[in-house]
Write a protein that holds these residues in place. Structure first.
Motif, mmCIF file in Angstrom:
data_model
loop_
_atom_site.group_PDB
_atom_site.id
_atom_site.type_symbol
_atom_site.label_atom_id
_atom_site.label_comp_id
_atom_site.label_asym_id
_atom_site.label_seq_id
_atom_site.Cartn_x
_atom_site.Cartn_y
_atom_site.Cartn_z
ATOM 1 N N ASP A 290 42.618 55.687 39.014
ATOM 2 C CA ASP A 290 42.590 54.331 38.453
ATOM 3 C C ASP A 290 43.999 53.937 38.007
ATOM 4 O O ASP A 290 44.459 54.371 36.948
ATOM 5 C CB ASP A 290 41.630 54.284 37.271
ATOM 6 C CG ASP A 290 41.493 52.884 36.715
ATOM 7 O OD1 ASP A 290 41.781 51.934 37.454
ATOM 8 O OD2 ASP A 290 41.106 52.743 35.539
ATOM 9 N N THR A 292 46.933 51.321 36.600
ATOM 10 C CA THR A 292 47.088 50.130 35.770
ATOM 11 C C THR A 292 48.502 49.608 35.945
ATOM 12 O O THR A 292 49.471 50.343 35.719
ATOM 13 C CB THR A 292 46.826 50.453 34.287
ATOM 14 O OG1 THR A 292 45.498 50.965 34.153
ATOM 15 C CG2 THR A 292 46.961 49.198 33.443
ATOM 16 N N ARG A 363 35.764 52.837 34.033
ATOM 17 C CA ARG A 363 36.622 51.731 34.460
ATOM 18 C C ARG A 363 36.007 50.390 34.081
ATOM 19 O O ARG A 363 36.692 49.497 33.592
ATOM 20 C CB ARG A 363 36.863 51.792 35.973
ATOM 21 C CG ARG A 363 37.863 52.841 36.398
ATOM 22 C CD ARG A 363 38.343 52.584 37.820
ATOM 23 N NE ARG A 363 37.260 52.721 38.774
ATOM 24 C CZ ARG A 363 36.913 53.852 39.367
ATOM 25 N NH1 ARG A 363 37.565 54.966 39.070
ATOM 26 N NH2 ARG A 363 35.923 53.902 40.241
ATOM 27 N N ARG A 366 36.278 49.997 30.355
ATOM 28 C CA ARG A 366 37.644 49.695 29.944
ATOM 29 C C ARG A 366 38.015 48.258 30.294
ATOM 30 O O ARG A 366 38.625 47.540 29.489
ATOM 31 C CB ARG A 366 38.614 50.667 30.608
ATOM 32 C CG ARG A 366 40.050 50.461 30.185
ATOM 33 C CD ARG A 366 40.924 51.627 30.596
ATOM 34 N NE ARG A 366 41.018 51.780 32.034
ATOM 35 C CZ ARG A 366 40.428 52.757 32.720
ATOM 36 N NH1 ARG A 366 39.685 53.655 32.100
ATOM 37 N NH2 ARG A 366 40.557 52.840 34.022
ATOM 38 N N ALA A 367 37.626 47.821 31.482
ATOM 39 C CA ALA A 367 37.934 46.445 31.876
ATOM 40 C C ALA A 367 37.199 45.447 30.987
ATOM 41 O O ALA A 367 37.755 44.416 30.593
ATOM 42 C CB ALA A 367 37.562 46.225 33.347
ATOM 43 N N ASP A 368 35.935 45.750 30.661
ATOM 44 C CA ASP A 368 35.176 44.851 29.798
ATOM 45 C C ASP A 368 35.798 44.776 28.406
ATOM 46 O O ASP A 368 35.946 43.691 27.845
ATOM 47 C CB ASP A 368 33.729 45.342 29.704
ATOM 48 C CG ASP A 368 32.904 44.507 28.736
ATOM 49 O OD1 ASP A 368 32.633 43.343 29.051
ATOM 50 O OD2 ASP A 368 32.544 45.030 27.659
ATOM 51 N N VAL A 381 45.175 39.937 29.531
ATOM 52 C CA VAL A 381 44.536 41.247 29.653
ATOM 53 C C VAL A 381 45.591 42.341 29.767
ATOM 54 O O VAL A 381 45.413 43.455 29.260
ATOM 55 C CB VAL A 381 43.599 41.256 30.888
ATOM 56 C CG1 VAL A 381 43.004 42.634 31.101
ATOM 57 C CG2 VAL A 381 42.496 40.225 30.713
#
Length: 546
Positions: A290, A292, A363, A366-368, A381
């Motif tokens: 993942d 970033t 994931r 974490r995104a939420d 974000v």
């Protein structure tokens, strides 16, 4: 007279295009332009491009369905909104009016589009304000980062819409494609307006404006192809063609750069996956990877099943990936040792499937969390830091909101996010002055004092300097008492306070802002005298009397 004629010479022959081009133009007029009933098409286009009660009602209903689909993250509901959207009429009308230089119709179409846009944004914003669901869903985020592919969708939709309009075939179905490029971005604009998220608002509005211009100009292009505006002079036609090319190029360049960034991120992800696989060999399995992308740095979190541990995998991969990607890379690598011999392969595959599901859930979580914290803190974000292992999310709020509002927003988000530690840091810079009522501090001032202690902890300190502001013709002792009251209230909240002498009176502030605002105390963060406390909400704390 003869001498004059001789000196002037014969007139230059008129310039004619090459013979193949003349044949092509003749074929185009004979087989394409001549088959179109131009007056009938224009009458139908102009009739569909005006503001009306039906148009307003269908705009509102389409926008309402679209925002509900976005909040529910349901593509099927969003498609339903497209089926009833009436946006194709005025935008195709604008394109045909530009092709024929009919400025009266240009104004009428623009008026209908502008009124419809305002109505859609206002209606969707009202629904969001009343809705208990205000999370930033993937469908909403997908409309906040326009790129070249979005422009191509708009162009192809407009070409199909222009063709269907001229040929009188399938306008309703083609209108869905045009509405797809316009109505969801408009609904997201309303969402950004209702939630006060400027990044979502500007991203979605940029997408809408880009698609709107591209569709209008593409409709102009298809109208000219079918002979609308053929009575324009060659100079007008050249100016029109040049304007179309320049505007489309101006739209395409920044969107192409955005697409380039997205493509680079996809390439970087593939490069990282290949590098990790090469480091551990074919016998290993990558459970999750993942990346970033933030600023000029890439952070990669990866989990690998391997039959042997690689002690130097982290620094080796960081060095190689930094060289390959051209930016600093931070790698957070988890190695899970497994035995692939005998009957352990099936167990490995089961563990890998479980780890992949867990990684996907992490994931999404974490995104939420990043999206919700960005919405509450009113930041992008990318400005949110999320540690999925420790389940800590942090963001520094932007100026513009009161400290009490920030503190309470953090508390609500913590309550809604069990298992997470949520931290909203106050904006960088001086703290705002704390107004003190004329009768002294009361229980009503407790939230402001709690917020001040919360902000000091967010600045990483438990020490502060309190400086009361003296009013004009106010006894010095009263100003000192005001500072002492605030100091006592802060000390009861765990803050070590240093009291400074009162500052001089500011007659201009008293005149412009009033005595209530001028009767205040300035609070400055000092270096911590001891480890700074974790900011907490005090249920009941004493408030010193002023």
């Amino acid at each position: 007279m003869a001498d004059a004629d001789a000196s002037t010479g014969p007139a230059p022959a008129p310039h004619h295009p090459p013979r193949p081009l003349r044949k092509l133009k003749a074929w185009h007029r004979r087989t394409i332009v001549s088959e179109v009933d131009h007056p009938t098409v224009l009458e139908r286009v102009h009739g569909d491009s005006r503001w009306s009660g039906r148009y307003a009602f269908m705009i509102a209903m389409s926008a309402g369905i679209a925002i509900l689909g976005l909040l529910l993250s349901s593509p099927a509901v969003i498609i339903g909104a497209m089926l009833i959207s009436p946006l194709m009429g005025p935008i195709i009308g604008l394109g045909f009016a530009l092709a024929t230089f009919d400025w009266h119709e240009v104004r009428a179409s623009l008026l209908a589009l502008l009124a419809g846009t305002v109505l859609a944004v206002a209606f969707t914003a009202g629904i969001v304000l009343l809705s208990p669901l205000q999370d930033i869903t993937p469908e909403i985020l997908a409309r906040t980062r326009p790129n070249l592919f979005d422009l191509l969708v708009a162009v192809f939709s407009a070409l199909a819409g222009g063709y269907a309009t001229v040929r009188g075939r399938g306008e309703t179905i083609v209108g869905v494609a045009i509405a797809t490029a316009l109505m969801p971005p408009l609904a997201v604009v309303g969402f950004g307006l209702a939630t006060g998220n400027s990044l979502i608002f500007t991203g979605a509005f940029t997408l809408f404006l880009t698609n709107f211009i591209a569709i209008s100009l593409s409709a102009t292009l298809i109208a000219r192809f079918y002979g609308f505006g053929s009575d324009l002079s060659p100079r007008q036609s050249r100016a029109q063609a040049m304007a179309l090319l320049l505007v489309l190029a101006a739209l395409a360049i920044p969107l192409a750069l955005a697409l380039k960034q997205i493509a680079w991120e996809a390439w970087a992800t593939r490069t990282a996956r290949r590098a990790v696989q090469a480091e551990f060999g074919e016998a290993s399995r990558i459970a999750s990877l993942d990346p970033t992308f933030g600023g000029n740095r890439v952070t990669i979190r990866a989990t690998v099943f391997t039959d042997r541990l690689h002690d130097k995998a982290d620094p080796d991969l960081e060095r190689r990936l930094s060289a390959s990607l051209g930016v600093p890379v931070s790698l957070q690598l988890s190695q899970i040792l497994v035995n692939q011999g005998g009957g352990q392969r099936a167990a490995l595959e089961r563990a890998q499937a479980t780890a992949a599901t867990t990684a996907q859930d992490e994931r999404l979580a974490r995104a939420d969390m990043a999206a919700r914290l960005a919405l509450v803190a009113n930041v992008s974000v990318e400005a949110v830091t999320v540690d999925p292992v420790s389940r800590i999310a942090t963001a520094r709020a932007e100026p513009g909101r009161s400290l009490v509002d920030m503190m309470q927003s953090e508390a609500r988000l913590r309550e809604d996010s069990p298992g997470w530690t949520v931290r909203i840091l106050p904006p960088a810079g001086p703290l705002p002055d704390l107004p003190v009522p004329a009768d002294g501090l009361t229980e009503a001032d407790a939230p402001a004092l709690d917020a001040m202690a919360w902000a000091l902890a967010g600045h990483g300190t438990n020490s502060a300097r309190v400086t009361p502001r003296r009013l004009t013709r106010e006894p010095l002792a009263r100003a000192i008492a005001r500072g002492q009251a605030v100091a006592a209230a802060l000390e009861s909240r765990g803050i070590l306070v240093e009291i400074a002498p009162p500052s001089a009176a500011d007659a201009g502030l008293e005149r412009d802002s009033g005595l209530d605002a001028a009767r205040s105390v300035r609070i400055e963060a000092l270096a911590p005298a001891a480890p700074a406390p974790v900011p907490e909400q005090a249920a009941e704390r004493p408030v010193a009397a002023g």
